[in-house]
Design a protein around this motif. Structure first.
Motif, PDB file in Angstrom:
ATOM      1  N   ASP A  68       0.311   9.453  -0.023  1.00 17.32           N
ATOM      2  CA  ASP A  68      -0.892   8.661   0.248  1.00 17.32           C
ATOM      3  C   ASP A  68      -1.179   8.608   1.738  1.00 17.32           C
ATOM      4  O   ASP A  68      -0.263   8.621   2.573  1.00 17.32           O
ATOM      5  CB  ASP A  68      -0.724   7.225  -0.274  1.00 17.32           C
ATOM      6  N   ALA A  69      -2.460   8.582   2.065  1.00 18.77           N
ATOM      7  CA  ALA A  69      -2.899   8.410   3.449  1.00 18.77           C
ATOM      8  C   ALA A  69      -3.947   7.298   3.477  1.00 18.77           C
ATOM      9  O   ALA A  69      -4.533   6.955   2.441  1.00 18.77           O
ATOM     10  CB  ALA A  69      -3.502   9.708   3.988  1.00 18.77           C
ATOM     11  N   THR A  70      -4.164   6.723   4.651  1.00 24.16           N
ATOM     12  CA  THR A  70      -5.099   5.607   4.796  1.00 24.16           C
ATOM     13  C   THR A  70      -6.388   6.077   5.473  1.00 24.16           C
ATOM     14  O   THR A  70      -6.343   6.716   6.527  1.00 24.16           O
ATOM     15  CB  THR A  70      -4.469   4.482   5.643  1.00 24.16           C
ATOM     16  N   VAL A  71      -7.527   5.779   4.849  1.00 25.32           N
ATOM     17  CA  VAL A  71      -8.830   6.149   5.415  1.00 25.32           C
ATOM     18  C   VAL A  71      -9.061   5.361   6.687  1.00 25.32           C
ATOM     19  O   VAL A  71      -8.911   4.125   6.722  1.00 25.32           O
ATOM     20  CB  VAL A  71      -9.959   5.888   4.405  1.00 25.32           C
ATOM     21  N   THR A  72      -9.420   6.064   7.770  1.00 27.85           N
ATOM     22  CA  THR A  72      -9.678   5.416   9.060  1.00 27.85           C
ATOM     23  C   THR A  72     -11.152   5.426   9.443  1.00 27.85           C
ATOM     24  O   THR A  72     -11.535   4.782  10.420  1.00 27.85           O
ATOM     25  CB  THR A  72      -8.881   6.113  10.172  1.00 27.85           C
ATOM     26  N   GLY A  73     -11.986   6.153   8.693  1.00 33.32           N
ATOM     27  CA  GLY A  73     -13.411   6.160   9.014  1.00 33.32           C
ATOM     28  C   GLY A  73     -14.119   7.374   8.437  1.00 33.32           C
ATOM     29  O   GLY A  73     -13.524   8.203   7.745  1.00 33.32           O
ATOM     30  N   VAL A  74     -15.405   7.448   8.744  1.00 34.32           N
ATOM     31  CA  VAL A  74     -16.248   8.560   8.300  1.00 34.32           C
ATOM     32  C   VAL A  74     -17.000   9.107   9.512  1.00 34.32           C
ATOM     33  O   VAL A  74     -17.579   8.330  10.288  1.00 34.32           O
ATOM     34  CB  VAL A  74     -17.250   8.103   7.218  1.00 34.32           C
TER      35      VAL A  74
END
Length: 242
Positions: A173-179
């Motif tokens: 799993d990885a954590t979304v940091t932005g778009v």
């Protein structure tokens, strides 16, 4: 998206195009067009060369006339030449030359000349079976070929990495940091790339997607990625082989 969602494997050809392969494909299209043009020019020049023969012409005079060059008035410098077309026949032509050659060549000198066997009045002094235009096309074709090979390297390596990650990589799993908005937009809307940070603190970003799709992945949500070397790949970009 939940961790139980399944994403079918993305075909290698689709991955290749999404990872920059469309650029060498586009260049290859131009290369094919110039290659076909080169082949047509080459065939035509070979046909012309097959109808011509060479001999030696003698300069018997110099003639200066007024005429049109590209529809503009100009002075045309001609060498008055005579040459044998066969053992019993000869021809006489006025051969246009540049001013320097006109001044340099004297009466009585001999020059190599090419002429059409069926019409000796059509002749050239500097004829070459491979024209300057054909040589230029050859250089252009070579340049496009080198460019294709150069632009193929990156998408091929990226595609191999994505396929390795999907087949043999470590999933976590990885954590979304932005778009990040990505240019240029398409006719369907603005494009964007999802950005994340994995459990080792390494940053990654997705392929291009519609910006509206990214609304489903707010900052802080968890996504599944696969690792290949130092490159992580989002499950929705490459699919999975479970």
């Amino acid at each position: 998206m939940s961790n139980t969602d399944y994403f079918s494997p993305v075909p290698p050809w689709t991955l290749f195009k999404r990872l920059g392969g469309i650029i060498p494909i586009f260049i290859a299209g131009i290369w094919v067009a110039t290659l076909v043009m080169s082949i047509l020019v080459f065939v035509q020049e070979r046909r012309v060369a097959a109808q011509m023969t060479s001999t030696t012409a003698t300069v018997i005079g110099h003639v200066v006339r007024e005429g049109l060059v590209f529809d503009k008035p100009a002075i045309i410098y001609n060498l008055d030449l005579t040459f044998h077309t066969s053992a019993t026949q000869s021809a006489r032509v006025l051969q246009p030359v540049d001013k320097a050659k006109f001044d340099q060549i004297k009466d009585g000198e001999t020059l190599p000349i090419w002429f059409f066997r069926n019409d000796p009045t059509i002749s050239e002094l500097d004829f070459s079976p491979i024209s300057a235009g054909m040589k230029a096309l050859s250089v252009i074709n070579l340049g496009f070929l080198i460019l294709i090979l150069a632009t193929l390297v990156a998408p091929i390596l990226r595609t191999r990495s994505a396929l390795r990650a999907r087949a043999k990589g470590r999933w976590f799993d990885a954590t979304v940091t932005g778009v990040k908005t990505d240019w240029p937009p398409t006719q369907d809307g603005k494009m964007a790339r999802l950005q994340w940070q994995d459990e080792d603190g390494q940053d990654g970003e997705s392929m291009r997607h519609l910006e509206t799709k990214m609304e489903s992945y707010p900052t802080g949500c968890r996504i599944k990625v696969a690792l290949d070397g130092d490159q992580t790949w989002w499950i929705e970009d490459i699919g999975q082989e479970f």
